[in-house]
Write a protein that holds these residues in place. Structure first.
Motif, PDB file in Angstrom:
ATOM      1  N   ILE A 282       0.873  -1.180   0.000  1.00  0.00           N
ATOM      2  CA  ILE A 282       0.000   0.000   0.000  1.00  0.00           C
ATOM      3  C   ILE A 282       0.904   1.222   0.000  1.00  0.00           C
ATOM      4  CG2 ILE A 282      -1.638   1.367   1.346  1.00  0.00           C
ATOM      5  CD1 ILE A 282      -3.189  -0.935   0.744  1.00  0.00           C
ATOM      6  N   GLN A 283       0.610   2.151  -0.872  1.00  0.00           N
ATOM      7  CA  GLN A 283       1.391   3.391  -0.893  1.00  0.00           C
ATOM      8  C   GLN A 283       0.451   4.559  -0.595  1.00  0.00           C
ATOM      9  OE1 GLN A 283       4.530   3.853  -3.855  1.00  0.00           O
ATOM     10  NE2 GLN A 283       3.484   5.663  -4.596  1.00  0.00           N
ATOM     11  N   LEU A 284       0.831   5.353   0.401  1.00  0.00           N
ATOM     12  CA  LEU A 284       0.010   6.524   0.750  1.00  0.00           C
ATOM     13  C   LEU A 284       0.678   7.765   0.184  1.00  0.00           C
ATOM     14  CD1 LEU A 284      -0.562   5.632   4.525  1.00  0.00           C
ATOM     15  CD2 LEU A 284      -2.014   5.086   2.569  1.00  0.00           C
ATOM     16  N   ASN A 285      -0.053   8.535  -0.565  1.00  0.00           N
ATOM     17  CA  ASN A 285       0.514   9.746  -1.158  1.00  0.00           C
ATOM     18  C   ASN A 285      -0.192  10.971  -0.603  1.00  0.00           C
ATOM     19  OD1 ASN A 285       2.097   8.228  -3.204  1.00  0.00           O
ATOM     20  ND2 ASN A 285       0.086   7.746  -4.039  1.00  0.00           N
ATOM     21  N   HIS A 286       0.611  11.948  -0.209  1.00  0.00           N
ATOM     22  CA  HIS A 286       0.040  13.213   0.279  1.00  0.00           C
ATOM     23  C   HIS A 286       0.640  14.351  -0.522  1.00  0.00           C
ATOM     24  CE1 HIS A 286       0.076  16.648   3.351  1.00  0.00           C
ATOM     25  NE2 HIS A 286      -1.134  16.580   2.819  1.00  0.00           N
ATOM     26  N   TYR A 287      -0.212  15.167  -1.107  1.00  0.00           N
ATOM     27  CA  TYR A 287       0.248  16.298  -1.909  1.00  0.00           C
ATOM     28  C   TYR A 287      -0.245  17.573  -1.227  1.00  0.00           C
ATOM     29  CZ  TYR A 287       0.232  12.413  -5.238  1.00  0.00           C
ATOM     30  OH  TYR A 287       0.414  11.200  -5.849  1.00  0.00           O
TER      31      TYR A 287
ATOM     32  N   GLY B 235      -6.348  15.451  -9.305  1.00  0.00           N
ATOM     33  CA  GLY B 235      -4.893  15.596  -9.435  1.00  0.00           C
ATOM     34  C   GLY B 235      -4.318  14.505 -10.332  1.00  0.00           C
ATOM     35  N   LEU B 236      -5.014  13.366 -10.375  1.00  0.00           N
ATOM     36  CA  LEU B 236      -4.526  12.269 -11.220  1.00  0.00           C
ATOM     37  C   LEU B 236      -4.796  12.590 -12.692  1.00  0.00           C
ATOM     38  CD1 LEU B 236      -3.458   9.346 -11.600  1.00  0.00           C
ATOM     39  CD2 LEU B 236      -5.834   8.574 -11.352  1.00  0.00           C
ATOM     40  N   GLN B 237      -3.774  12.390 -13.503  1.00  0.00           N
ATOM     41  CA  GLN B 237      -3.930  12.566 -14.954  1.00  0.00           C
ATOM     42  C   GLN B 237      -3.304  11.380 -15.676  1.00  0.00           C
ATOM     43  OE1 GLN B 237      -2.056  16.399 -15.695  1.00  0.00           O
ATOM     44  NE2 GLN B 237      -4.035  17.421 -15.469  1.00  0.00           N
ATOM     45  N   VAL B 238      -3.965  10.922 -16.732  1.00  0.00           N
ATOM     46  CA  VAL B 238      -3.397   9.839 -17.544  1.00  0.00           C
ATOM     47  C   VAL B 238      -3.051  10.388 -18.922  1.00  0.00           C
ATOM     48  CG1 VAL B 238      -4.613   7.968 -16.349  1.00  0.00           C
ATOM     49  CG2 VAL B 238      -5.671   9.012 -18.334  1.00  0.00           C
TER      50      VAL B 238
ATOM     51  N   ASN C  95      -2.462  20.974  -6.283  1.00  0.00           N
ATOM     52  CA  ASN C  95      -3.582  21.906  -6.271  1.00  0.00           C
ATOM     53  C   ASN C  95      -3.188  23.182  -5.522  1.00  0.00           C
ATOM     54  OD1 ASN C  95      -6.242  22.954  -5.001  1.00  0.00           O
ATOM     55  ND2 ASN C  95      -6.871  21.503  -6.589  1.00  0.00           N
ATOM     56  N   ARG C  96      -3.671  24.308  -6.013  1.00  0.00           N
ATOM     57  CA  ARG C  96      -3.276  25.589  -5.406  1.00  0.00           C
ATOM     58  C   ARG C  96      -3.757  25.727  -3.954  1.00  0.00           C
ATOM     59  NH1 ARG C  96      -1.902  29.989  -8.273  1.00  0.00           N
ATOM     60  NH2 ARG C  96      -2.858  29.087 -10.145  1.00  0.00           N
ATOM     61  N   ASP C  97      -5.012  25.285  -3.694  1.00  0.00           N
ATOM     62  CA  ASP C  97      -5.620  25.575  -2.387  1.00  0.00           C
ATOM     63  C   ASP C  97      -5.820  24.359  -1.497  1.00  0.00           C
ATOM     64  OD1 ASP C  97      -6.299  28.194  -3.527  1.00  0.00           O
ATOM     65  OD2 ASP C  97      -7.755  27.001  -4.689  1.00  0.00           O
ATOM     66  N   ARG C  98      -5.789  23.183  -2.079  1.00  0.00           N
ATOM     67  CA  ARG C  98      -6.217  22.032  -1.270  1.00  0.00           C
ATOM     68  C   ARG C  98      -5.157  20.947  -1.212  1.00  0.00           C
ATOM     69  NH1 ARG C  98     -12.253  20.736  -3.197  1.00  0.00           N
ATOM     70  NH2 ARG C  98     -11.967  19.195  -1.562  1.00  0.00           N
ATOM     71  N   ASN C  99      -5.070  20.350  -0.035  1.00  0.00           N
ATOM     72  CA  ASN C  99      -4.275  19.131   0.116  1.00  0.00           C
ATOM     73  C   ASN C  99      -4.937  18.016  -0.668  1.00  0.00           C
ATOM     74  OD1 ASN C  99      -2.283  19.847   1.989  1.00  0.00           O
ATOM     75  ND2 ASN C  99      -3.812  19.793   3.629  1.00  0.00           N
ATOM     76  N   ARG C 100      -4.154  17.064  -1.076  1.00  0.00           N
ATOM     77  CA  ARG C 100      -4.745  15.895  -1.735  1.00  0.00           C
ATOM     78  C   ARG C 100      -4.093  14.637  -1.181  1.00  0.00           C
ATOM     79  NH1 ARG C 100      -3.419  12.946  -6.404  1.00  0.00           N
ATOM     80  NH2 ARG C 100      -5.250  11.778  -7.105  1.00  0.00           N
ATOM     81  N   ILE C 101      -4.912  13.613  -1.040  1.00  0.00           N
ATOM     82  CA  ILE C 101      -4.399  12.315  -0.571  1.00  0.00           C
ATOM     83  C   ILE C 101      -4.823  11.241  -1.565  1.00  0.00           C
ATOM     84  CG2 ILE C 101      -4.801  10.536   1.191  1.00  0.00           C
ATOM     85  CD1 ILE C 101      -4.888  12.785   3.236  1.00  0.00           C
ATOM     86  N   SER C 102      -3.946  10.300  -1.839  1.00  0.00           N
ATOM     87  CA  SER C 102      -4.382   9.127  -2.605  1.00  0.00           C
ATOM     88  C   SER C 102      -3.778   7.887  -1.947  1.00  0.00           C
ATOM     89  CB  SER C 102      -3.983   9.232  -4.079  1.00  0.00           C
ATOM     90  OG  SER C 102      -2.594   9.096  -4.207  1.00  0.00           O
ATOM     91  N   ILE C 103      -4.469   6.796  -2.125  1.00  0.00           N
ATOM     92  CA  ILE C 103      -4.013   5.521  -1.549  1.00  0.00           C
ATOM     93  C   ILE C 103      -3.926   4.509  -2.690  1.00  0.00           C
ATOM     94  CG2 ILE C 103      -4.510   3.712   0.151  1.00  0.00           C
ATOM     95  CD1 ILE C 103      -6.331   5.773   1.571  1.00  0.00           C
ATOM     96  N   ALA C 104      -2.733   3.991  -2.907  1.00  0.00           N
ATOM     97  CA  ALA C 104      -2.540   3.048  -4.015  1.00  0.00           C
ATOM     98  C   ALA C 104      -2.292   1.648  -3.445  1.00  0.00           C
ATOM     99  CB  ALA C 104      -1.359   3.479  -4.868  1.00  0.00           C
ATOM    100  N   TYR C 105      -3.057   0.691  -3.926  1.00  0.00           N
ATOM    101  CA  TYR C 105      -2.821  -0.718  -3.597  1.00  0.00           C
ATOM    102  C   TYR C 105      -2.066  -1.316  -4.783  1.00  0.00           C
ATOM    103  CZ  TYR C 105      -3.798  -5.691  -3.043  1.00  0.00           C
ATOM    104  OH  TYR C 105      -3.675  -7.047  -2.944  1.00  0.00           O
TER     105      TYR C 105
END
Ligand SMILES: O=C(O)CCC(=O)C(=O)O
Ligand SMILES: [Fe+2]
Length: 191
Positions: free
Chosen positions: A22-27, A58-61, A105-115
């Motif tokens: 599991i990878q936790l990402n915080h931006y 925030g995710l782009q492909v 993102n300019r104003d907001r934190n972002r979190i994603s969780i990758a399995y």
């Protein structure tokens, strides 16, 4: 049922269990998002990655033709499934791994969780027999997940090319678009 048997002798699979992380990402919010990158363009070194993103996009492909980044908007309760490089190899390039990145993102934190889901550590991944033949040679040599992670650490986004057996574009239009796209990306992400 027949297709489930593709993956090879049961004995080999039974010897180890599948591997995962599991990878936790915080931006953190970034006042100047145009000058920062959350996660550089990369493909995942997995079979499959299942991703949950918080309600900030925030995710782009990267489109298959490599021309444009497409935002994947977060959907409440929805998960994103990325095809990873090992499934790309297993399918002999038929299921190409997806180049993606995360922007801030300019104003907001972002979190994603990758399995991050991969094969058992003892299993060598190579193009399944059913997809190779005289008109469609195997495009990749066999690798274990560990070996491939080592290759990725060394070659970054050229890792797929470095385990490739045939340099020329194969018949049936199975061009390894990712290898070509990746030549334009100097990303340094192993995941
Ligand atoms: O944060 C995201 O949306 C992407 C995360 C990602 O690509 C990864 O963890 O490999
Ligand atoms: Fe990723």
């Amino acid at each position: 049922k027949e297709d489930l048997n593709w993956r090879g002798p049961k004995k080999e699979v039974a010897a180890g269990s599948s591997s995962a992380a599991i990878q936790l990402n915080h931006y953190p919010a970034c006042p100047d998002p145009d000058r920062a990158m959350g996660l550089a363009p990369h493909t995942d070194s997995t079979l499959l990655t299942i991703l949950h993103q918080s309600n900030t996009s925030g995710l782009q492909v990267l489109r298959d033709d490599g021309t444009r980044w497409v935002t994947v908007p977060p959907i409440r309760g929805g998960l994103v499934v990325h095809i990873g490089d090992l499934l790309h190899i297993l399918s002999n390039g038929l299921c190409p791994s997806v180049v993606h990145r995360a922007v801030v993102n300019r104003d907001r934190n972002r979190i994603s969780i990758a399995y991050l889901h991969g094969p058992p550590s003892n299993v060598r991944i190579s193009p399944v027999q059913k997809l190779v033949g005289p008109s469609q040679p195997p495009l990749y040599r066999a690798v274990t997940w560990n070996e491939y992670l080592g290759t990725k650490a060394k070659h970054f986004n050229k890792a797929l090319s470095s385990v490739r057996l045939c340099a020329a574009a194969p018949i049936n239009g199975l061009v390894d678009a990712k290898d070509q796209n990746n030549n334009n990306n100097n990303a340094v992400k192993v995941g």
